[in-house]
Design a protein around this motif. Structure first.
Motif, PDB file in Angstrom:
ATOM      1  N   ARG A   1       0.808  -1.172  -0.005  1.00 15.04           N
ATOM      2  CA  ARG A   1      -0.124  -0.151   0.299  1.00 15.04           C
ATOM      3  C   ARG A   1       0.723   1.414  -0.107  1.00 15.04           C
ATOM      4  N   LEU A   2       0.921   2.102  -0.836  1.00 16.88           N
ATOM      5  CA  LEU A   2       1.640   3.249  -1.094  1.00 16.88           C
ATOM      6  C   LEU A   2       1.022   4.337  -0.815  1.00 16.88           C
ATOM      7  N   VAL A   3       1.649   5.278  -0.146  1.00 15.22           N
ATOM      8  CA  VAL A   3       1.234   6.543   0.648  1.00 15.22           C
ATOM      9  C   VAL A   3       2.026   7.565  -0.015  1.00 15.22           C
ATOM     10  N   MET A   4       1.446   8.372  -0.616  1.00 12.11           N
ATOM     11  CA  MET A   4       2.127   9.604  -1.315  1.00 12.11           C
ATOM     12  C   MET A   4       1.371  10.835  -0.625  1.00 12.11           C
ATOM     13  N   VAL A   5       2.186  11.624  -0.007  1.00 10.00           N
ATOM     14  CA  VAL A   5       1.789  13.026   0.863  1.00 10.00           C
ATOM     15  C   VAL A   5       2.528  14.226  -0.016  1.00 10.00           C
ATOM     16  N   ASP A   6       1.638  15.174  -0.538  1.00  6.99           N
ATOM     17  CA  ASP A   6       1.909  16.483  -1.028  1.00  6.99           C
ATOM     18  C   ASP A   6       1.622  17.445  -0.172  1.00  6.99           C
ATOM     19  N   PRO A   7       2.486  17.916   0.757  1.00  5.80           N
ATOM     20  CA  PRO A   7       2.440  18.656   1.726  1.00  5.80           C
ATOM     21  C   PRO A   7       1.938  20.058   1.379  1.00  5.80           C
ATOM     22  N   ILE A   8       1.067  20.385   0.365  1.00  2.00           N
ATOM     23  CA  ILE A   8       0.680  21.604  -0.024  1.00  2.00           C
ATOM     24  C   ILE A   8       0.434  22.908   1.053  1.00  2.00           C
ATOM     25  N   MET A   9       1.263  23.620   1.072  1.00  5.77           N
ATOM     26  CA  MET A   9       1.232  24.877   1.932  1.00  5.77           C
ATOM     27  C   MET A   9       1.905  25.962   1.900  1.00  5.77           C
ATOM     28  N   ALA A  10       2.873  26.088   0.848  1.00  5.31           N
ATOM     29  CA  ALA A  10       3.876  27.085   0.706  1.00  5.31           C
ATOM     30  C   ALA A  10       4.541  27.260  -0.762  1.00  5.31           C
ATOM     31  N   ASP A  11       5.085  28.353  -0.900  1.00  3.61           N
ATOM     32  CA  ASP A  11       5.737  28.434  -2.287  1.00  3.61           C
ATOM     33  C   ASP A  11       6.398  29.777  -2.320  1.00  3.61           C
ATOM     34  N   GLY A  12       7.351  29.799  -3.220  1.00  2.00           N
ATOM     35  CA  GLY A  12       7.980  31.165  -3.276  1.00  2.00           C
ATOM     36  C   GLY A  12       8.639  31.667  -1.936  1.00  2.00           C
ATOM     37  N   GLY A  13       9.166  30.936  -1.189  1.00  3.80           N
ATOM     38  CA  GLY A  13       9.765  31.272   0.295  1.00  3.80           C
ATOM     39  C   GLY A  13       8.757  31.758   1.337  1.00  3.80           C
ATOM     40  N   LYS A  14       7.340  31.616   1.049  1.00  2.00           N
ATOM     41  CA  LYS A  14       6.466  31.978   2.389  1.00  2.00           C
ATOM     42  C   LYS A  14       5.363  30.638   2.188  1.00  2.00           C
ATOM     43  N   LEU A  15       4.607  30.840   3.443  1.00  2.00           N
ATOM     44  CA  LEU A  15       3.739  29.784   3.568  1.00  2.00           C
ATOM     45  C   LEU A  15       2.387  30.919   2.634  1.00  2.00           C
ATOM     46  N   TYR A  16       1.236  29.778   2.190  1.00  2.00           N
ATOM     47  CA  TYR A  16       0.265  30.543   1.530  1.00  2.00           C
ATOM     48  C   TYR A  16      -0.720  31.298   2.637  1.00  2.00           C
ATOM     49  N   ASN A  17      -1.257  32.514   2.135  1.00  2.00           N
ATOM     50  CA  ASN A  17      -2.368  33.357   2.763  1.00  2.00           C
ATOM     51  C   ASN A  17      -3.207  32.324   3.630  1.00  2.00           C
ATOM     52  N   GLY A  18      -3.153  32.849   5.069  1.00  2.03           N
ATOM     53  CA  GLY A  18      -4.107  32.058   5.817  1.00  2.03           C
ATOM     54  C   GLY A  18      -3.556  30.790   6.452  1.00  2.03           C
ATOM     55  N   ILE A  19      -2.316  30.509   6.311  1.00  4.22           N
ATOM     56  CA  ILE A  19      -1.770  29.231   6.625  1.00  4.22           C
ATOM     57  C   ILE A  19      -0.461  29.562   7.827  1.00  4.22           C
ATOM     58  N   GLY A  20      -0.729  28.978   8.888  1.00  7.68           N
ATOM     59  CA  GLY A  20       0.305  29.403   9.874  1.00  7.68           C
ATOM     60  C   GLY A  20       1.071  28.052  10.406  1.00  7.68           C
ATOM     61  N   MET A  21       1.830  28.409  11.261  1.00 12.52           N
ATOM     62  CA  MET A  21       2.790  27.415  11.961  1.00 12.52           C
ATOM     63  C   MET A  21       2.234  26.046  12.408  1.00 12.52           C
ATOM     64  N   GLU A  22       0.864  26.365  12.931  1.00 14.77           N
ATOM     65  CA  GLU A  22      -0.089  25.112  13.329  1.00 14.77           C
ATOM     66  C   GLU A  22      -0.111  24.238  11.995  1.00 14.77           C
ATOM     67  N   ARG A  23      -0.268  24.618  10.748  1.00 17.31           N
ATOM     68  CA  ARG A  23      -0.540  23.757   9.717  1.00 17.31           C
ATOM     69  C   ARG A  23       0.819  23.067   9.382  1.00 17.31           C
ATOM     70  N   VAL A  24       1.940  23.733   9.537  1.00 15.58           N
ATOM     71  CA  VAL A  24       3.265  23.075   9.523  1.00 15.58           C
ATOM     72  C   VAL A  24       3.406  22.001  10.325  1.00 15.58           C
ATOM     73  N   ALA A  25       3.133  22.162  11.566  1.00 15.34           N
ATOM     74  CA  ALA A  25       3.201  21.118  12.593  1.00 15.34           C
ATOM     75  C   ALA A  25       2.286  19.822  12.193  1.00 15.34           C
ATOM     76  N   ALA A  26       1.123  20.270  11.624  1.00 12.42           N
ATOM     77  CA  ALA A  26       0.215  19.083  11.089  1.00 12.42           C
ATOM     78  C   ALA A  26       0.596  18.438  10.010  1.00 12.42           C
ATOM     79  N   MET A  27       1.457  19.118   9.023  1.00 12.58           N
ATOM     80  CA  MET A  27       1.963  18.380   7.881  1.00 12.58           C
ATOM     81  C   MET A  27       3.028  17.874   8.270  1.00 12.58           C
ATOM     82  N   GLN A  28       3.696  18.228   9.441  1.00 13.24           N
ATOM     83  CA  GLN A  28       4.850  17.280   9.573  1.00 13.24           C
ATOM     84  C   GLN A  28       4.657  15.938  10.105  1.00 13.24           C
ATOM     85  N   ARG A  29       3.252  15.728  10.953  1.00 10.55           N
ATOM     86  CA  ARG A  29       2.768  14.405  11.274  1.00 10.55           C
ATOM     87  C   ARG A  29       2.143  13.813  10.218  1.00 10.55           C
ATOM     88  N   LEU A  30       1.639  14.394   9.129  1.00  7.22           N
ATOM     89  CA  LEU A  30       1.054  13.853   7.899  1.00  7.22           C
ATOM     90  C   LEU A  30       2.215  13.439   7.185  1.00  7.22           C
TER      91      LEU A  30
END
Length: 336
Positions: free
Chosen positions: A161-190
């Motif tokens: 069973r293959l699991v692929m995770v694309d942690p979409i949350m940032a680009d161009g050196g910064k987080l997307y609007n409306g995304i904070g460090m809580e999302r980063v921590a959540a993505m680290q878990r994912l």
């Protein structure tokens, strides 16, 4: 008569391509659960991934994290949060016994959705480090609350069973609007549950704290970045948009945990923005992995396909709409 015969030949060629794609899936199609957003306007996310996976001979099943009126680049949009639908869908599928061969994650709307998807993955694929801790505790005679070490058939099922995770949350050196460090921590878990993660350079920096906010790095820093990501999951890593600050070369770089090998795939940077390019890349890469290719080979094929699609469209590209992938099956079919 000639036009009719030409049509028949084209249909035969089309059928041959489809059969070749099906045969490349090791005798059977894989069932893929896709967690990503569903756009009403724009060939991105599920709108791009579903036809690509289908063309490669697999069966995609979609769980939209959000229904979006149009790609967000337009500046005005309507987003429908689908968290309740996701939860109900997972419950119904569990009751029906649906069991995927592959799980892919993309855009998520909230930390709650990250946890929901993470639990879905955990219920089907215990983390390797959990098994290792269970083994260690058992060997040391400790009382552990972790699940028992899986038997041989469970390990075999997990490996399939293959699991692929694309942690979409940032680009161009910064987080997307409306995304904070809580999302980063959540993505680290994912990403810790992934067999292969596909962050861009910016996302890799936020996930690891290495080279944060930078779009370039030295060869040594890129290796450190890959290693930092690998530590989060113990599995494979693909950074999709790195640039070597010493040579200026644009690279996809990563690590294949099955082969225990680092790799770099250079690509020609085309100065155009393409909505959905990351979705195309991760879909082609994952489809090739499911067809039995090595990670480096799958990445090279994803680079080839995406580069060719951008070249075909760069002179008449609407950067907000994405690419109508169905027009270019010959690019996907004609492997190098």
């Amino acid at each position: 008569m000639w036009e009719c015969q030409t049509g028949v030949d084209s249909e035969n060629i089309e059928a041959q391509h489809m059969m070749q794609n099906l045969q490349r899936s090791d005798g059977r199609s894989k069932r893929i659960v896709l967690f990503n957003d569903l756009p009403g306007y724009g060939k991105v996310a599920l709108a791009a991934m579903v036809p690509l996976f289908s063309r490669m001979g697999h069966f995609p099943y979609q769980v939209p994290t959000a229904v979006v009126s149009n790609t967000l680049d337009f500046g005005k949009f309507r987003i429908q949060d689908m968290t309740d639908y996701m939860r109900d869908t997972i419950r119904v599928w569990d009751e029906l016994g649906f069991d995927p061969d592959c799980i892919c994650t993309g855009f998520v709307l909230s930390e709650e959705q990250v946890e929901l998807i993470g639990e879905y993955i955990r219920s089907r694929k215990p983390r390797t480090n959990e098994r290792q801790r269970a083994d260690t505790a058992q060997n040391a005679g400790e009382n552990s609350q972790l699940r028992e070490t899986p038997n041989e058939s469970e390990i075999q099922n997990e490996s399939e069973r293959l699991v692929m995770v694309d942690p979409i949350m940032a680009d161009g050196g910064k987080l997307y609007n409306g995304i904070g460090m809580e999302r980063v921590a959540a993505m680290q878990r994912l990403v810790s549950y992934s067999d292969v993660m596909v962050p861009n350079m910016t996302e890799a920096g936020f996930l690891t704290g290495i080279c944060p906010g930078r779009e370039q790095a030295s060869a040594a820093e890129l290796r450190e970045l890959v290693d930092g990501l690998h530590k989060l999951s113990g599995k494979s890593v693909v950074i999709t948009s790195a640039q070597d600050s010493e040579t200026g070369e644009h690279l996809v770089c990563g690590y294949d945990h099955k082969m225990n090998q680092y790799f770099q795939v250079p690509f020609t940077f085309l100065p155009v923005r393409v909505a959905g390019s990351g979705d195309i890349f991760s879909t082609v890469m994952t489809g090739k992995l499911l067809n039995g290719e090595s990670l480096e080979t799958a990445v090279r094929e994803a680079v080839r396909v995406l580069t060719a699609l951008i070249r075909e469209n760069q002179n008449h590209l609407d950067e907000y709409k994405g690419i109508l992938v169905e027009r270019y099956w010959e690019i996907l079919d004609n492997e190098n």
